[in-house]
Design a protein around this motif. Structure first.
Motif, mmCIF file in Angstrom:
data_model
loop_
_atom_site.group_PDB
_atom_site.id
_atom_site.type_symbol
_atom_site.label_atom_id
_atom_site.label_comp_id
_atom_site.label_asym_id
_atom_site.label_seq_id
_atom_site.Cartn_x
_atom_site.Cartn_y
_atom_site.Cartn_z
ATOM 1 N N LYS A 16 0.754 -1.130 0.087
ATOM 2 C CA LYS A 16 0.031 0.168 0.103
ATOM 3 C C LYS A 16 0.842 1.373 0.088
ATOM 4 O O LYS A 16 1.796 1.282 1.025
ATOM 5 C CB LYS A 16 -0.925 -0.033 1.148
ATOM 6 C CG LYS A 16 -1.881 1.188 1.223
ATOM 7 C CD LYS A 16 -2.949 0.904 2.210
ATOM 8 C CE LYS A 16 -4.019 2.159 2.138
ATOM 9 N NZ LYS A 16 -5.062 1.922 3.165
ATOM 10 N N GLU A 48 -1.196 -0.725 -4.123
ATOM 11 C CA GLU A 48 -2.613 0.132 -3.947
ATOM 12 C C GLU A 48 -2.244 1.556 -3.229
ATOM 13 O O GLU A 48 -1.550 1.645 -2.413
ATOM 14 C CB GLU A 48 -3.222 -0.687 -2.765
ATOM 15 C CG GLU A 48 -4.798 -0.453 -2.316
ATOM 16 C CD GLU A 48 -5.401 -1.520 -1.323
ATOM 17 O OE1 GLU A 48 -5.773 -0.733 -0.293
ATOM 18 O OE2 GLU A 48 -5.498 -2.453 -1.434
ATOM 19 N N GLU A 50 -3.521 5.049 -2.046
ATOM 20 C CA GLU A 50 -4.524 5.898 -1.332
ATOM 21 C C GLU A 50 -3.874 6.831 -0.905
ATOM 22 O O GLU A 50 -3.149 6.576 0.034
ATOM 23 C CB GLU A 50 -5.321 4.592 -0.558
ATOM 24 C CG GLU A 50 -6.421 5.554 0.056
ATOM 25 C CD GLU A 50 -7.592 4.544 0.883
ATOM 26 O OE1 GLU A 50 -8.604 4.850 0.963
ATOM 27 O OE2 GLU A 50 -7.107 3.216 0.991
ATOM 28 N N LYS A 109 -10.652 -3.049 -6.218
ATOM 29 C CA LYS A 109 -9.322 -3.740 -5.767
ATOM 30 C C LYS A 109 -9.516 -5.012 -5.547
ATOM 31 O O LYS A 109 -8.491 -5.989 -5.891
ATOM 32 C CB LYS A 109 -8.906 -3.210 -4.524
ATOM 33 C CG LYS A 109 -9.562 -3.098 -3.251
ATOM 34 C CD LYS A 109 -8.592 -2.345 -2.135
ATOM 35 C CE LYS A 109 -9.552 -2.468 -0.977
ATOM 36 N NZ LYS A 109 -8.816 -1.780 0.280
#
Length: 118
Positions: A16, A48, A50, A109
């Motif tokens: 992430k 990922e 974010e 996702k």
């Protein structure tokens, strides 16, 4: 910052990305790449993104050097993000590598994880 996520696949680096990626973050990923390449032909990635703001200058330079030395070692890459520029980065990565690269929106996702784990 890079937070390593659990992965069921031994040749997959799952992470992430948030904030800015530093040189130390890239060095951590680079050592993981080498560990995987001791046992596999290709390294695959699930990123990922974010609240991801990109790189520090030193982080960006380290990433370029890492990618340049390992482009032929990369397999599938799943980029999961929330911004249009992240999709463009995935498309640019696909253009410059022989890897199979796909971009997924954050709400998809689950599909990204299914695809990368095939």
């Amino acid at each position: 910052m890079i937070q390593i996520l659990n992965s069921e696949k031994s040749n997959l680096i799952s992470a992430k990305l948030s904030g800015k990626i530093s040189k130390a973050d890239v060095e951590n990923i680079h050592s993981r790449i080498h560990n995987i390449l001791e046992n596999y032909d290709k390294v695959e990635f699930y990123f990922e993104m974010e609240n991801f703001d990109g790189y520090t200058i030193k982080g960006f330079w380290e990433d370029i050097k890492t990618d340049a030395s390992h482009l032929s070692d990369y397999g599938k890459m799943a980029f999961v993000g929330e911004n249009k520029w992240q999709e463009w980065v995935a498309k640019a990565t696909d253009f410059f590598t022989s890897s199979d690269v796909k971009f997924f929106d954050l709400e998809n996702k689950k599909n990204a994880k299914l695809w990368i784990n095939q």
